[in-house]
Write an enzyme that holds these catalytic residues in place. Sequence first.
Site, short mmCIF file in Angstrom:
data_model
loop_
_atom_site.label_atom_id
_atom_site.label_comp_id
_atom_site.label_asym_id
_atom_site.label_seq_id
_atom_site.Cartn_x
_atom_site.Cartn_y
_atom_site.Cartn_z
N GLY A 412 0.76 -1.10 -0.09
CA GLY A 412 0.00 0.05 0.05
C GLY A 412 0.82 1.14 0.10
N GLY A 417 5.34 7.31 2.62
CA GLY A 417 6.10 6.26 1.71
C GLY A 417 5.15 5.07 1.21
N VAL A 419 4.74 0.88 1.28
CA VAL A 419 5.27 -0.39 2.02
C VAL A 419 5.34 -1.59 0.92
CG1 VAL A 419 4.56 -1.93 3.85
CG2 VAL A 419 4.36 0.59 4.18
N ASP A 533 -0.69 8.53 16.62
CA ASP A 533 -1.46 8.47 15.33
C ASP A 533 -2.13 7.00 15.65
OD1 ASP A 533 -2.57 9.40 13.18
OD2 ASP A 533 -1.13 8.41 11.94
#
Length: 714
Positions: A412, A417, A419, A533
């Site tokens: 994804g 960035g 992965v 987060d």
Amino acid sequence: MVAFLAFLVLILCSCCGVVFVSSLNDEGAALLSFKQSIKEDPEGSLTNWNYSDETPCSWNGITCKDQRVVSVSIPKKKLSGFLSSSLGSLSELRHVNLRNNKLFGGLPSELFKPQGLQSLVLYGNFFSGTLPFEVGNLQYLQTLDLSQNFFNGSLPASLLQCKRLRNLELSHNNFSGSLPNGFGKNLVLLEKLDLSFNVFGGPIPGDLGYLSNLQGTVDLSHNMFNGSIPASLGNLPEKVYIDLTYNRLSGPIPQSGALINRGPTAFIGNPGLCGPPLKNLCSSDSEASSPSSFPYLPSNYPPQGGGKVGGRRGLSKGTVVAIIVGDVIGICVIGLLFSYCYSRICRCGKRKDENGYGFEKGGKGRKECLCFRKDESETLSENVEQYDLVPLDAQVAFDLDELLKASAFVLGKSGIGIVYKVVLEDGLTLAVRRLGEGGSQRFKEFQTEVEAIGKLRHPNIVTLKAYYWSVDEKLLIYDFIPNGNLGTAIHGKPGLVAFTPLSWSVRLKIMKGVAKGLVYLHEYSPKKYVHGDLKPSNILLGHNMEPKISDFGLGRLANIAGGSPTLQSSRMVSEKPQRGPQSSSASDAATVASVSSFSSYYHAPESLKVVKPSQKWDIYSYGVILLEMITGRSPLVQVGNSEMDLVQWMQLCIEEKKPVSDVLDPNLAQDADKEEEMIAVLKIAMACTNISPEKRPSMRHVSDALERLPLPSD
């Protein structure tokens, strides 16, 4: 004659009736008196309590030994009424468990007549009034749980006569006053002590340090204890967590035993406390660092003797010679060090890359050569280049070449960035996050941060195994977690209608695991970290559906690496999912790195105003996740023509007194017998999402509350 016979039959029936009623023994009659005090029994728990039996030993909730009642256990049956004093006439009674009902009123003093009573569990009712002085009669009492009621007043001094007491749980009441003198010296067998959420006052008894059998959390939080923290608390077992939050304590925090290495979360809410681990120094500490606080030196110090020059002692010849010899040795050592360092650094003229950095490659044993231009000498630490994979785990047996040759599939993309799922030749599967290219090159700062994260080791946190840094690439290498993320497990994968919903037991397992992971981050990690987060998409699920918190520290690392927005700035906008190319081989974890379009709804309200994240942010996010797991709803709920976040929707349901069935996830219908547990978790979730950060519980408190589930079936 007929009339006479009818009259005779009536008399005989009446006699039989009298014999029938009187056949029930005294203990059965006492229990029927208790039944009469119950006004509501919606589940019919007491329907087989009647006069037709000789003894009550076959009745629901009753246990006998040698035809004598030893236990009355009727939990979670929604019984409403008061507690009859008749229970006190059960002379062999050992256990009373009436938790999670709707019983009210005070405790009759007669209840404490059975001197052999070992456990009295009245948790989760509406009892009020004081704890009777007669509790001291129960010299064999081991468990007293009066939590979540409305008891008030001081604890009677007679409680100290219950010297066999092992579990004392009085949380969430209105108990007040000081703890009885000798509390610690008399109750030395205590293993569990929870006095939280009351209005106990006065100083914390110094003799609590005698409670060497305590386990888990000693919870004195949310009271009005004042004065200093007794140093004797350090004598408690080191594994014990002492929660002193939200009291009126003051003075320095003792640095001894069980009080050492505790994070600030154990002491917050006490403005008068000072010293480590809190940031505010004690006044005595600041004075100690000032010159005026150094000890007074008498006029004869240093000792008189030898020659004087200008009123001062001169240096002897021996001292001068020693200084010269020391200087010569020091210069020689520095010269040797300089020569050694020079031999380890290649000359810049050998080979340079396009940026002017010299380097050599020699396979796995490659030697790196660092070189810089004259105008760059002052910023060497900011421009060091890393050309090899740096392992953070002793078990890492692969190198950069193996990693780059491996098969890779995109899992994804996000704003931080891409992965990849990477499968090495030996079959080892990893997750590799690429942070991007370019940006400011702050290698030393990145190195410090990433290596600190790499030291975190917990079964509920994804392990960072290695990293790679260069101008063109910044890679983070993690363990691969095979069962996707929690968001997908709750709602299914986008575009797929059918999915297998999680059972309640699996959800509860995930809730507990995430809580434990956060407790580790908040209290036991080197820097008492904040995730900042937390959301379902970065809670990954392992082989046995055990949760693993991921993406910890990612925003900070991306910001250091350059070219990516900071985590804080991303809070100000709504994130949208970005779908990258995916392979069917990665379908088992296709959303590992996907970004939730509802990300901002997991953020605490104060995060939009305060720049620096706090642990209370994580607690709020965790509360939203609990609500999502209980209700099965997304964090943004459609209500008619309008929308509201999940926390607001839950508050609306409570205000409108909607039935529990309207709130719970329909997929949990098969676990209807666990409704009480779901309601308990719902209460925890609402406490975590309190709009006031100060009123949210600590993750330690949340984890302990969850560990009490599942509730015993007895």
